[in-house]
Scaffold this active site. Sequence first.
Site, PDB file in Angstrom:
ATOM      1  N   CYS A  13      -9.913  21.793 -21.674  1.00 24.50           N
ATOM      2  CA  CYS A  13     -10.502  21.492 -20.660  1.00 24.50           C
ATOM      3  C   CYS A  13      -9.501  23.745 -20.524  1.00 24.50           C
ATOM      4  O   CYS A  13      -9.052  24.223 -21.502  1.00 24.50           O
ATOM      5  CB  CYS A  13      -9.009  21.067 -19.808  1.00 24.50           C
ATOM      6  SG  CYS A  13      -7.397  21.564 -20.170  1.00 24.50           S
ATOM      7  N   GLU A 129       4.716  17.672 -18.291  1.00 25.58           N
ATOM      8  CA  GLU A 129       4.332  18.454 -17.703  1.00 25.58           C
ATOM      9  C   GLU A 129       5.343  17.890 -16.120  1.00 25.58           C
ATOM     10  O   GLU A 129       5.747  18.858 -15.194  1.00 25.58           O
ATOM     11  CB  GLU A 129       3.141  18.299 -17.263  1.00 25.58           C
ATOM     12  CG  GLU A 129       2.223  18.846 -16.074  1.00 25.58           C
ATOM     13  CD  GLU A 129       1.359  18.524 -15.007  1.00 25.58           C
ATOM     14  OE1 GLU A 129       0.392  17.941 -13.952  1.00 25.58           O
ATOM     15  OE2 GLU A 129       0.198  18.300 -16.326  1.00 25.58           O
TER      16      GLU A 129
END
EC number: 1.17.7.4
Length: 642
Positions: A13, A129
């Site tokens: 990505c 994250e």
Amino acid sequence: MRKVMLAEKAGFCFGVKRAVDMALLTQKEYNKKIYTLGELIHNNDVVDKLKDNNVYPIGIEDIDNLKENDVILIRSHGISEEIYKILLSKGLTVINATCPFVTKIQEKVKKYNELGYDIVIVGDKYHPEVIGINGWCDNKAIISKQGENLENITSESKVCIVSQTTEKLENWEKVLKEVKNRAIEVISFNTICNATSERQKIAKDLSNKVDFMVVIGGKQSSNTTKLYEICKSNCNETIHVENSGEIPENILKNKNCVIGVTAGASTPDWIIEEAISKMSENQISNETNNEMADAMKFIAENEGKIYVGASVTGEIIQVSEKEVFLNINYKRDGVIPKSEIDDDGKDLKELFTVGDKIVAKIIKLKDADNYVVLSVKELQREQGYKEIKEAFENKTTLNVVVKEDVKGGIIASYKGIRIFIPASHVELFHVDNLKEYIGKSFDVAIIEYSTKKRQTKIVASRRALLSKEKEKVEETVWNKLEEGQVVEGEVKRLTDFGAFVEIEGVDGLLHVSEISWGRVEKPADVLKIGDKIKVYVLSVDKENKKLSLSVKKLTENPWNNVEEKYPVGSVVLGKVIRFADFGAFVKLEPGVDGLVHISEISHKRIAKPSDALNVGEEIKAKILEVSSEEKKIGLSIREVEE
């Protein structure tokens, strides 16, 4: 026959590719061992390749072992605010490769935490994250995967809810619904990355069409695990592998099946290609696209092509609300801020699509997030200056948009370039309120283009074009106007001596004496600006552009046959309309007035007519004389008095 189908959007990505490229670039710039805080991405093969390029992962517990000026790179997942401050305090060279979309989540939770909101993060509490995001709101966030841990939220709670970028949409919707059921004031930000949601949807669709589904990616990769779960719910024969070496024999030996392939955001192209090649029974070519080799190749080949002022063509890899990200075949990706694209507030996602090519101009080689900053506006401005100069030299026109009014005129814009239009050049007439033109677009002629001390002065005129258009229209009208014609016009101006009437863009004079057969003191007494009236063309002087008009010519002269209408000796009724020292004027009909001499007003001696009469008074008088040639009728009131 075996068929292998690769899902679109599979593999690296935007954020992951950016982090890998930054790691390689950083190592090249500093030419020494580079550290990443944790594995840069959740893919063992990529981590091993990075080690080959002198980029090594370390844990938080190893920070104290680092020395001043050591280079450490923050991975795409991001870190907490506390750890970020620790890195800076130790004098380390910190390279922030946090995915920009994760950075925006960190900023949101920090802001709303400071405003007193309870923060809810939809995601895995053990994912780096999520741990990093929580660290930007004092580690006070409520972390919920599927609606759990929400007991402390009440109707009095103020809640800000965000999501892990790789979370499944169904989990986000489930938690959001539960939060809204509990709290009244809820601010929600669906921060699931577009690439993640698109990847999941495409994988879901593909898994419905195949016999086997192979999901490639690191076993620690959250987004890869979610892809596996989604595909497994549709295709029971779904497997999760890290590379081609883990593909089982039952798939490789099956000669008559359809195999679907997708890959997590941390999976480089070369691992995907190895897997497809193995399942397709093809040998891997020496020209296999190696992600690492490509990145280093771009660094070498494009170094000299990237500089401030250069124009580059890039492929759109991500579109957010405020930015467009491009792959510009360079060691760093490009970013175009919304402010460098459009001033009209349009949605960037409606203007741009991932995969499209776009040309932009470099305005900064590296910003705080390590992007090459690009501008569409500046490229347009560069082209705009060329077009404006050509318009000036070739005397052609340009269409501009008025942006603001300033002292002495207005400022218009052409492709982001400011153009001054003096107030006297906006219309053919004086304009009192220039603000009325803001937002309007029209054609102009460039009447001045000069450069002095690196400043370009551009002045335009609309009046010049309007004047030319008016001349063309007038020429046509003058050629068809003839004496004796009856035409329609509009009253544009009034003076004491007459009215100016516009006929198809040409002004004609209707003299006060031609307005009526009767006496008219001032044109304004019988006409007003904007009146549409029919007029008779008295004369046409094309050479001197003079046009004389008449209204009274459209009606019969009331003095014709006046002797027959008003025979001498008859008694008539009339209205006193005005006085003179020598008598009173009496209106008998429109255009026909008679005079009663002061000596014929009364049997009594009077000093002035107003001693015996009033303006507007109806009187009876005897006709003493009539002259159609002199337009005179003599009257006597005294002779009809008893």
